[in-house]
Scaffold this active site. Structure first.
Site, PDB file in Angstrom:
ATOM      1  N   GLU A  63       2.127  -0.453   0.166  1.00 15.07           N
ATOM      2  CA  GLU A  63       1.355  -1.181   1.168  1.00 15.07           C
ATOM      3  C   GLU A  63       2.034  -1.294   2.539  1.00 15.07           C
ATOM      4  OE1 GLU A  63       0.218  -4.974  -0.484  1.00 15.07           O
ATOM      5  OE2 GLU A  63      -0.997  -4.072  -2.051  1.00 15.07           O
TER       6      GLU A  63
ATOM      7  N   TYR B  46      -7.848  -5.783  -4.417  1.00 15.95           N
ATOM      8  CA  TYR B  46      -8.046  -7.155  -4.894  1.00 15.95           C
ATOM      9  C   TYR B  46      -9.393  -7.749  -4.507  1.00 15.95           C
ATOM     10  CZ  TYR B  46      -3.181  -7.126  -6.255  1.00 15.95           C
ATOM     11  OH  TYR B  46      -2.001  -6.814  -6.878  1.00 15.95           O
TER      12      TYR B  46
ATOM     13  N   GLU C 174      -2.510  -1.337  -8.379  1.00 14.89           N
ATOM     14  CA  GLU C 174      -2.530  -2.797  -8.552  1.00 14.89           C
ATOM     15  C   GLU C 174      -3.966  -3.275  -8.558  1.00 14.89           C
ATOM     16  OE1 GLU C 174      -0.227  -5.183  -5.793  1.00 14.89           O
ATOM     17  OE2 GLU C 174       1.438  -3.770  -5.900  1.00 14.89           O
TER      18      GLU C 174
HETATM   19  C1  FCB Z   1      -0.063  -7.102  -3.277  1.00 10.86           C
HETATM   20  C2  FCB Z   1       1.410  -6.893  -3.484  1.00 10.86           C
HETATM   21  C3  FCB Z   1       1.962  -7.463  -4.744  1.00 10.86           C
HETATM   22  C4  FCB Z   1       1.335  -8.808  -5.088  1.00 10.86           C
HETATM   23  C5  FCB Z   1      -0.160  -8.727  -4.988  1.00 10.86           C
HETATM   24  C6  FCB Z   1      -0.861 -10.015  -5.357  1.00 10.86           C
HETATM   25  O1  FCB Z   1      -0.371  -7.040  -1.926  1.00 10.86           O
HETATM   26  O2  FCB Z   1       1.717  -5.501  -3.454  1.00 10.86           O
HETATM   27  O3  FCB Z   1       3.359  -7.547  -4.611  1.00 10.86           O
HETATM   28  O4  FCB Z   1       1.881  -9.793  -4.318  1.00 10.86           O
HETATM   29  O5  FCB Z   1      -0.549  -8.338  -3.711  1.00 10.86           O
END
Ligand code: FCB
Length: 446
Positions: A175, A303, A355
């Site tokens: 990121e 997310y 993620e």
């Molecule tokens: C992302 C990060 C990870 C964690 C999640 C919730 O942006 O890469 O380390 O904090 O969010």
């Protein structure tokens, strides 16, 4: 309670060779901040700034993973995952970010990788998950300095020589938008700088360092696949108004296209360069080609969607939407939409969802955590991934964020993302309901 999809039915929607994993990062779980010759990182220092971390937490102990490695490896194996994504702490391996390497630090990651392989779990390494050696920040302003990109490429090559034949995958950065924008523009993450010009110069050096590291890693002649991990969020305007559409387009440019255009089209988006004006980065001849090295894969962290309006160009939720404990909208369809959009606009290498997960206020009751909301979040996002695969997107794997509750950056220990609960008083780990469900999914016949 939400209706659960039978695990075998869900599992059948994925190819048999699909990679199933859990993810963590070094600073968020390791602790052992000064053990065995580790140098301080910008996050060790940022945690000492009064008010920077919501609960005053630090990474000094975190989940104490560094000292509990064997037990944590058993825990990962117990979930039945085929892969584990972790990051390497640069200052543990090279305490000052230049000069001598720390063999005891490298040895920790060798034990981690060997321990995964012994348990038949594929190691997915990330070289930079935000914990820059503090010395580089003090000495030259961290990612503001072009020299940091050269330092990073050298570190990448040394790590590749030591681990590159044992890990399956190496991601240069996690990121870069977060490193640049939250770290150097908004100042809410380390190193806490608030200057847009500095932030965009930093983002250029982060991307340049990725390209230089790709070359350095490949020159090491290793077997691992190499690529990068990007945070992505589909941006939509809050209303039908012209002005909101304009803000959404700009936000998409800053968050998504700035990175994907540079990496996969070899140029920064013209509208964002114009928007930045005098804050646009200094770029040298040859940089664009260095950044656009072909990647073996791209990791996507997803997310929530982003909602743009003139009053708030980057809200993580629309009004009235269901949100997690982070205030992030739960929108699995936005993930499939994002994947289809990327397929339409870019020639991408294979994708991993590196993620995806959610924070909720879990309660440990009689040794159990009934985190049905998190289980449902993961399930519904897996359905979204399956839909994208059905529509031709080449997604090869999925990693839950996170293996266990951990240090959630500026939120400290208040936000729990784990499928494994951590009691911070005793450091005891307890599988939550979501972990038990994930295990049953992975053991269901494909
Ligand atoms: C992302 C990060 C990870 C964690 C999640 C919730 O942006 O890469 O380390 O904090 O969010």
């Amino acid at each position: 309670m939400t209706q659960q999809i039978p695990v075998a039915e869900l599992r059948r929607r994925f190819p048999s060779e699909f990679v199933w994993g859990v993810a963590t990062s070094a600073f968020q779980i390791e602790g052992a901040a000064r053990a065995d010759g580790k140098g301080p990182s910008i996050w060790d220092e940022f945690c000492r700034v009064p008010g920077a971390i919501a609960d005053g937490g630090t990474g000094d102990v975190a989940c104490d993973h560094y000292h509990r490695l064997e037990a944590d490896l058993d825990l990962i194996a117990d979930l039945g995952v085929t892969a584990y994504r972790f990051s390497i702490s640069w200052p543990r391996v090279q305490p000052s970010g230049s000069g001598p390497y720390n063999d005891r630090g490298v040895a920790f990651y060798e034990r981690l990788v060997d321990g995964l392989l012994e348990r038949n779990i594929q190691p997915y390494a990330t070289l930079y998950h935000w914990d820059l050696p503090a010395e580089l920040q003090h000495h030259s302003g961290g990612w503001l300095a072009r020299d940091t990109a050269y330092r990073f490429a050298e570190y990448a090559q040394v790590v590749s020589r030591r681990l590159g034949d044992r890990v399956v995958s190496i991601a240069t950065h996690n990121e870069p938008w977060v490193s640049a924008v939250l770290g150097y523009e908004r100042g809410v993450f380390a190193p806490g700088v608030k200057d847009r010009r500095v932030a965009y110069q930093a983002s250029h050096h982060l991307l340049l360092s990725h390209g230089l590291a790709m070359q350095a890693i490949r020159a090491a002649g290793i077997k691992a696949e190499v690529g990068i991990v990007l945070n992505m969020s589909p941006v939509r305007p809050a209303t039908d108004s012209e002005i909101d559409a304009h803000h959404a387009r700009l936000e998409d440019g800053r968050l998504v296209r700035w990175y994907t255009d540079a990496l996969f089209k070899g140029q920064y988006p013209a509208d964002i360069i114009e928007h930045l004006g005098a804050d646009a980065p200094q770029v040298q001849a040859g940089d664009a080609a260095s950044i656009a090295q072909p990647c073996d894969f791209v990791g996507i962290n997803y997310y929530h969607p982003t909602v743009s309006s003139s009053s708030n160009p980057a809200s993580p939720a629309s009004t009235g939407a269901a949100v997690t404990d982070m205030g992030w909208e739960v929108a699995p369809n936005a993930l499939s939409g994002l994947l289809l959009r990327l397929k339409r606009d870019y020639q991408l290498p294979p994708i991993y969802i590196t993620e995806n997960g959610a924070a909720y206020r879990d309660q440990l009751v009689n040794g159990q955590v009934d985190d049905e909301q998190r289980r449902h979040y993961i399930e519904s996002h897996l359905v979204a991934v399956a839909e994208a695969i059905d529509r031709g997107v080449d997604v090869r794997g999925y990693f839950v964020w996170s293996l266990m509750d951990n240090f959630e950056w500026a939120e400290g220990y208040r936000k729990r993302f784990g499928i494994v609960h951590v009691d911070y008083a005793t450091l005891r780990r307890t599988l939550k309901r979501s972990a038990l469900w994930y295990r049953s999914l992975l053991s269901a016949v494909a």
